[in-house]
Design a protein around this motif. Sequence first.
Motif, mmCIF file in Angstrom:
data_model
loop_
_atom_site.group_PDB
_atom_site.id
_atom_site.type_symbol
_atom_site.label_atom_id
_atom_site.label_comp_id
_atom_site.label_asym_id
_atom_site.label_seq_id
_atom_site.Cartn_x
_atom_site.Cartn_y
_atom_site.Cartn_z
ATOM 1 N N ALA A 1 -69.514 -45.237 -3.519
ATOM 2 C CA ALA A 1 -68.424 -45.293 -2.544
ATOM 3 C C ALA A 1 -68.718 -46.338 -1.479
ATOM 4 C CB ALA A 1 -68.232 -43.916 -1.902
ATOM 5 N N ASP A 2 -69.917 -46.347 -0.982
ATOM 6 C CA ASP A 2 -70.270 -47.333 0.038
ATOM 7 C C ASP A 2 -71.710 -47.825 -0.146
ATOM 8 O OD1 ASP A 2 -71.512 -45.032 0.668
ATOM 9 O OD2 ASP A 2 -70.428 -44.711 2.552
ATOM 10 N N CYS A 3 -72.086 -47.969 -1.402
ATOM 11 C CA CYS A 3 -73.425 -48.472 -1.682
ATOM 12 C C CYS A 3 -73.451 -49.120 -3.058
ATOM 13 C CB CYS A 3 -74.435 -47.318 -1.673
ATOM 14 S SG CYS A 3 -74.139 -46.152 -3.003
ATOM 15 N N LEU B 1 -64.542 -56.940 3.933
ATOM 16 C CA LEU B 1 -63.674 -56.110 3.090
ATOM 17 C C LEU B 1 -64.059 -54.631 3.179
ATOM 18 C CD1 LEU B 1 -63.638 -58.293 -0.139
ATOM 19 C CD2 LEU B 1 -61.967 -58.276 1.730
ATOM 20 N N GLN B 2 -65.157 -54.362 3.872
ATOM 21 C CA GLN B 2 -65.645 -52.972 3.967
ATOM 22 C C GLN B 2 -65.796 -52.380 2.569
ATOM 23 O OE1 GLN B 2 -66.579 -50.915 6.487
ATOM 24 N NE2 GLN B 2 -66.555 -52.654 7.910
ATOM 25 N N GLN B 3 -66.556 -53.040 1.738
ATOM 26 C CA GLN B 3 -66.576 -52.667 0.336
ATOM 27 C C GLN B 3 -67.906 -53.053 -0.291
ATOM 28 O OE1 GLN B 3 -62.976 -54.210 -1.473
ATOM 29 N NE2 GLN B 3 -63.871 -53.823 -3.485
ATOM 30 N N PRO B 4 -68.496 -52.158 -1.089
ATOM 31 C CA PRO B 4 -69.721 -52.540 -1.805
ATOM 32 C C PRO B 4 -69.348 -53.442 -2.979
ATOM 33 C CG PRO B 4 -69.071 -50.330 -2.418
ATOM 34 C CD PRO B 4 -68.097 -50.771 -1.375
ATOM 35 N N LYS C 1 -65.539 -40.084 -14.867
ATOM 36 C CA LYS C 1 -65.529 -38.816 -14.150
ATOM 37 C C LYS C 1 -65.253 -38.991 -12.665
ATOM 38 C CE LYS C 1 -69.094 -36.571 -16.061
ATOM 39 N NZ LYS C 1 -70.447 -36.012 -16.011
ATOM 40 N N LYS C 2 -65.895 -39.971 -12.070
ATOM 41 C CA LYS C 2 -65.844 -40.097 -10.614
ATOM 42 C C LYS C 2 -66.265 -41.512 -10.245
ATOM 43 C CE LYS C 2 -68.353 -38.203 -6.606
ATOM 44 N NZ LYS C 2 -69.408 -37.278 -6.176
ATOM 45 N N SER C 3 -65.704 -42.076 -9.146
ATOM 46 C CA SER C 3 -66.132 -43.429 -8.843
ATOM 47 C C SER C 3 -66.630 -43.604 -7.419
ATOM 48 C CB SER C 3 -64.995 -44.424 -9.112
ATOM 49 O OG SER C 3 -64.050 -44.313 -8.087
ATOM 50 N N ASP C 4 -66.519 -42.582 -6.623
ATOM 51 C CA ASP C 4 -66.988 -42.730 -5.240
ATOM 52 C C ASP C 4 -68.309 -41.982 -5.027
ATOM 53 O OD1 ASP C 4 -65.835 -40.313 -5.683
ATOM 54 O OD2 ASP C 4 -64.927 -40.162 -3.691
ATOM 55 N N TYR C 5 -69.287 -42.361 -5.815
ATOM 56 C CA TYR C 5 -70.599 -41.734 -5.730
ATOM 57 C C TYR C 5 -71.286 -42.030 -4.407
ATOM 58 C CZ TYR C 5 -70.262 -40.684 -10.688
ATOM 59 O OH TYR C 5 -69.869 -40.183 -11.902
ATOM 60 N N GLU D 1 -76.364 -39.946 -5.396
ATOM 61 C CA GLU D 1 -75.789 -39.810 -6.734
ATOM 62 C C GLU D 1 -75.936 -41.102 -7.541
ATOM 63 O OE1 GLU D 1 -72.200 -36.566 -5.918
ATOM 64 O OE2 GLU D 1 -71.920 -38.687 -5.394
ATOM 65 N N ALA D 2 -75.716 -42.229 -6.871
ATOM 66 C CA ALA D 2 -75.806 -43.515 -7.577
ATOM 67 C C ALA D 2 -77.229 -43.740 -8.080
ATOM 68 C CB ALA D 2 -75.386 -44.659 -6.644
ATOM 69 N N ILE D 3 -78.199 -43.436 -7.220
ATOM 70 C CA ILE D 3 -79.600 -43.580 -7.650
ATOM 71 C C ILE D 3 -79.868 -42.682 -8.841
ATOM 72 C CG2 ILE D 3 -81.992 -43.107 -6.983
ATOM 73 C CD1 ILE D 3 -81.238 -44.067 -4.144
#
Lengths: 247, 247, 247, 247, 247, 247, 247
Positions: free
Chosen positions: F45-47, F147-150, F186-190, F194-196
Amino acid sequence: MASGSSAGFDRHITIFSPEGRLYQIEYAFKAINIDGLTSIGVRGADCVVLGTQRKVPDKLIVADSVSRLFNLTDKVGCLMTGLLADCRSQVRRAQFEAAKFKNRNGYEMPCDVLAQRMADLAQVNTQSAGMRPLGCSMLYAGYDEELQQPMLFKTDPSGFVAGYRACGVGAKQMEAKNYLEKKVKKKSDYSLDEAIEIVVNCLSHVHSMDFKPSEIEIGVVTRDSPRFRALTEPEIEHHLTRIAEKD
Amino acid sequence: MASGSSAGFDRHITIFSPEGRLYQIEYAFKAINIDGLTSIGVRGADCVVLGTQRKVPDKLIVADSVSRLFNLTDKVGCLMTGLLADCRSQVRRAQFEAAKFKNRNGYEMPCDVLAQRMADLAQVNTQSAGMRPLGCSMLYAGYDEELQQPMLFKTDPSGFVAGYRACGVGAKQMEAKNYLEKKVKKKSDYSLDEAIEIVVNCLSHVHSMDFKPSEIEIGVVTRDSPRFRALTEPEIEHHLTRIAEKD
Amino acid sequence: MASGSSAGFDRHITIFSPEGRLYQIEYAFKAINIDGLTSIGVRGADCVVLGTQRKVPDKLIVADSVSRLFNLTDKVGCLMTGLLADCRSQVRRAQFEAAKFKNRNGYEMPCDVLAQRMADLAQVNTQSAGMRPLGCSMLYAGYDEELQQPMLFKTDPSGFVAGYRACGVGAKQMEAKNYLEKKVKKKSDYSLDEAIEIVVNCLSHVHSMDFKPSEIEIGVVTRDSPRFRALTEPEIEHHLTRIAEKD
Amino acid sequence: MASGSSAGFDRHITIFSPEGRLYQIEYAFKAINIDGLTSIGVRGADCVVLGTQRKVPDKLIVADSVSRLFNLTDKVGCLMTGLLADCRSQVRRAQFEAAKFKNRNGYEMPCDVLAQRMADLAQVNTQSAGMRPLGCSMLYAGYDEELQQPMLFKTDPSGFVAGYRACGVGAKQMEAKNYLEKKVKKKSDYSLDEAIEIVVNCLSHVHSMDFKPSEIEIGVVTRDSPRFRALTEPEIEHHLTRIAEKD
Amino acid sequence: MASGSSAGFDRHITIFSPEGRLYQIEYAFKAINIDGLTSIGVRGADCVVLGTQRKVPDKLIVADSVSRLFNLTDKVGCLMTGLLADCRSQVRRAQFEAAKFKNRNGYEMPCDVLAQRMADLAQVNTQSAGMRPLGCSMLYAGYDEELQQPMLFKTDPSGFVAGYRACGVGAKQMEAKNYLEKKVKKKSDYSLDEAIEIVVNCLSHVHSMDFKPSEIEIGVVTRDSPRFRALTEPEIEHHLTRIAEKD
Amino acid sequence: MASGSSAGFDRHITIFSPEGRLYQIEYAFKAINIDGLTSIGVRGADCVVLGTQRKVPDKLIVADSVSRLFNLTDKVGCLMTGLLADCRSQVRRAQFEAAKFKNRNGYEMPCDVLAQRMADLAQVNTQSAGMRPLGCSMLYAGYDEELQQPMLFKTDPSGFVAGYRACGVGAKQMEAKNYLEKKVKKKSDYSLDEAIEIVVNCLSHVHSMDFKPSEIEIGVVTRDSPRFRALTEPEIEHHLTRIAEKD
Amino acid sequence: MASGSSAGFDRHITIFSPEGRLYQIEYAFKAINIDGLTSIGVRGADCVVLGTQRKVPDKLIVADSVSRLFNLTDKVGCLMTGLLADCRSQVRRAQFEAAKFKNRNGYEMPCDVLAQRMADLAQVNTQSAGMRPLGCSMLYAGYDEELQQPMLFKTDPSGFVAGYRACGVGAKQMEAKNYLEKKVKKKSDYSLDEAIEIVVNCLSHVHSMDFKPSEIEIGVVTRDSPRFRALTEPEIEHHLTRIAEKD
């Protein structure tokens, strides 16, 4: 291909075969079709519409990072077909040429002049051995405010350039050509909505499939809005719905 | 081609074969005929007429974007035969040479001087290995106001140049030559109308077909109107009608 | 040609064969004879005459646009044999060299110095691989006012140069040599009329044909008129009549 | 030549064969002998004599325009053997080197320094691939006024250089060597007349023929007359008569 | 040589074979031995002696014009083995490097620094494809006045360099090595006379012959006379007599 | 691979095969997989998290001297896959490009612009013959503050570039892709944790092994800590424990 | 090696094989092992020791003129393995890079930065075709005073670089690696004496021989004496005795 007829002549960029052919250029055309995409362009009464299937090679890719629609100037756009890296390289060059023109002459490079220039540069790659021809073909769209006329051009790796009323490039270009010729014979002053409809239907026809809004890219330029721009997904959805309802 | 006689010698631009031939140049001549077009030029008493079939490769193409008639200066024009991209490249160079000449000398580059210069440049491509010869042949038309004389020249990929009373280039050049020789033997001071008639009839003859106005390109230059220009479709229609009525 | 003896060695401009031969130069000599023309030069007591058959490859060509006689300076002329485009290229270079000489030294480049210079330039094309040797041979004519002597020189693609009393180059050079040797043995201080007669008769002899005035080119330079110039058609006709009457 | 032993290695100027040989240089030596000429040099007590057969390839050539004797400086001369155009090219370079030397140092380039310099330049053509070795060998003659000594040097395509008491180069160099060795063994302080006699007799011996004055070229330099010069035909005639009478 | 193991890899100067060998360098070593000469160097207590057979290829050559001993600076000398023209080229370069060093640093280039520099330059010819390696090996002799020590170095075509107590190079280098190893094992502080004796005896040994003074070249440098110089023929005769008497 | 289909075309960097393929680029892709490593990138989500196995080729190597994580700017990092030396070379170039950009424009080069630039440079290596394509692929991670975006990008040897939600590169990229697609569906804003977790589990999954902290490399960038940095071994250990406990 | 799998691809420096391998680099690694030497490096608690067998190719060579230990800066040293001339060439370049660094930055180039730089330079030789890769591998030793840490690095012809706790390079590198791994596993903070002992024992082990002081070269750098230096023969003798007594 009978190897006997080309053997040896097809490994040099700038050597004629005994029949006067330049094989490397013919092979570059093959490269355009490798990924199976087809690009369609249609010139309406006062608009140009460019469209292609958005086939993201990998579901993990952020779809809008691999668009094949590019702005060359504010007002002139293009739709690329072929090897992705070659496409991007040619777009960069076209943007550079357009910027240089504007800087020298003080006004925007017209769509036809830019297409001619890119074709000239492509010809050089077929004559001297320094660089291979690029494996991509370019559709240009613009609205010429001086001539009060929409413009649709195509260039290819051989250095060919021409203006078109409608045009198909890529894996299914023969099918697209047949489809478009029938449409253009019937009528040539299509409105923007009609032009978009032709593009979408032509793509559906040659690929034998229906598209979701995310599976298609459409770029437009019109007299009233002469800046070339890609339609947003909602806009495409709107048109797809409209077209579907029509059938 | 018996591979035994040329093998190896025809892959290098600047290597003589044991018989003293330069094969790559011969292959470049083949490239001129690939698209099946034939160009005709006729020098009248005080005019020059250049004409060729307009065979648009694709019905979707805007026909006038692929003309083979070009202005090199205001007064000197040319008709190109051969690979489209090579044609355009050579026209660009000729325009550049003509502009440089005018800039240096203060007057227009005469038709014959320009043809000589282009032939010199073509010779270089046959002697050094940097660039392949261009796969195209050029017919030049101009009216020399100093000599009070119409001028028709031809250059080809070998660096050959000569003035002509009438000339055919391309896929059917042998047939055209035979036709033109008979005409020129009969009379050599044709009027503009007669010269156009010969060009049209010669094209009809070698291609065994009648042309519609949109299927033919004609460029003219005359003493009274020394600017080289392409005839418009109505003008061509007028001439075609005139010629048809005559038969 | 037995392929075994030259195989491989004849495709590189600057590689010796095991017998010490440079094949590409030998092939360039073949190129000189391809179009079947023969050039004759004769040095008289105080004149030089150069002559060749004017064989226009195409009846439609304006004959005087394909002359093989050129002025290198006001006073030095040449007659070229071989590939047309190579001939013109070498003439351009000779004219450039002569102009540079005059500009540097303030007087006209003498005929022998110019021939030496052109031979030196030809040698370079046999030693370094940059450019192929030119497929043409050059006869030079001039009247040296300092030495009070007519001068006839020949250069060829190998870089050879020599002064001649009489000389034949091209397809029939062996026959011409035999003919000229007999003439020169008999007498060497021919007048201008006699020299022209020898040239014309020699050409008729080796080609086994009689020439019309339009089928022959003759260039002359004499003590009294040291500017090299081509004879006009009436002048040639006058000489042909004179010679015919003599027989 | 057994193709197995050299195959491939003899087509590159600067590649060693597995036995450490440079084939292209060996082939260049073959080129020296192609025209069948032999050059002889003899160093006397205070003179050097260079001589060769004057074999004009064509009776029509003005004999003195193809001399193989050249002045490199006022005082140093040379006799060339091998490909005519290569000979002339090397002479030009030697003249240039000598002029540069004089210009830099204020005095004439001595014979031995010039020969060393030319050999160094020849070595470069065997080491880098830019230029082929020249197919000629050079005999240098000069009288060194500082050392009070006549000088005879030879250079060849391999970059070899050495001083000689007597020397033979060309088609019959083995025969000439044998002849000269006997003469030099007997006596080494020959007078000018004796040296000329040896040169003439050696040439007659190896070619098994007697020469007319016009068939031979002789260049001399002596202590009393240190400028290198070719003997005139009457002078040669005088010597030939003298030698003939002696027998 | 089994062609299978090297085929192809030995024609490129800078390509490794699959076993990691550079064949062209190995072939250059063969070139060193082609003329059958052997060079010997011996470092004594305060001297270095270099010696080789003087084998003049042609009895007509002035023997001292083909010496293989050269002065690189006043104090450093060398003895060359291998292709004559390559030897001379390398000597020129060494002289240039030494002069540049002196000019930059204000003192003579020491023997070891010069040898290192020449080895570095040789390495470049094995790494980039511009120039072939030189077919020669160099023995350097000098007396280093700072270190108060005689110096004997060797460089070869691979870019190898090392200091030696005694060294043999050329056709018989294995035999020379065996001979010298025994001598050096016994004693290492030889006097000048002893060192000359070893060189002469070693040459006699490996060539199985006795030398006349004119058949041998000897160069020496000593603490007391640190300028490198070749012995004169009388000096050599003196030593040969001395050595002969000793046996 | 059937040798018949590619023979000859795959040894030139810039020659198309008859099917329009560029074989050398395809071979460069093979080079990426040679060492068996796989790189994983996941955009939360932000990483953005990049991770790969740390397989030190030699136990004696100091492990942290062969990291495959690099900082291109303070804020943009990358994870390299492929030939180690090529990886380092490309990182150097990217660092140079980023520094040049900052120097010119006064602000940090954004992640996407840098990836585009590197792809453009890679395309050049496929078009001109000067340099081979690099055998490595690059994953870029950054947080775009405007862009406030990873941002997660990939470039490869063909000049391809695209943004990704998750991405696998290297020997097991197909397995990684399948694994990641399921996760992303399943999900995209980890979150970062969670991403690790996804990266570590994906690596474990494709290599069928569990990792010790020293056997894995992880680089992260987040909105709160926008500087790209590698996790320390204790941090990795913390995460591995956390993940293990979760199962 | 099955010739079928590499044929053709291994003769070009910068062409990938179909499996993505660069054969010329693999062959360069073979060149490192040709002379049978092995180099050992060991990093102790506050020292680095480099050691190798001193195998003088010729008993006549002055042993210390062929050392494989070099100072790159005052404080950083290296031990070279491979082709002697390539080793010296790479050392020169490293010395130049270190000097340039110091000149630009005002302080000594650290050991790791220098190793990185040399690896970058080696990578260039694998990517562009100008120069072949060098057939040598380099071990670097230094004591970083800023990090208070000894440093041992290795670079090789592929452009690889890494830090090591201990390292073996050359003909017996597998045996050395096995030996060193056992030692390093046991303990890693060896004292200088212990590190020297490991190096000597490892060399004895892999070559299955005992060394005399003159048969071994050892270079050391320590915290207390951070200048890299080679041990003198007496010092080596001292250590050998100490080690022998220990057994």
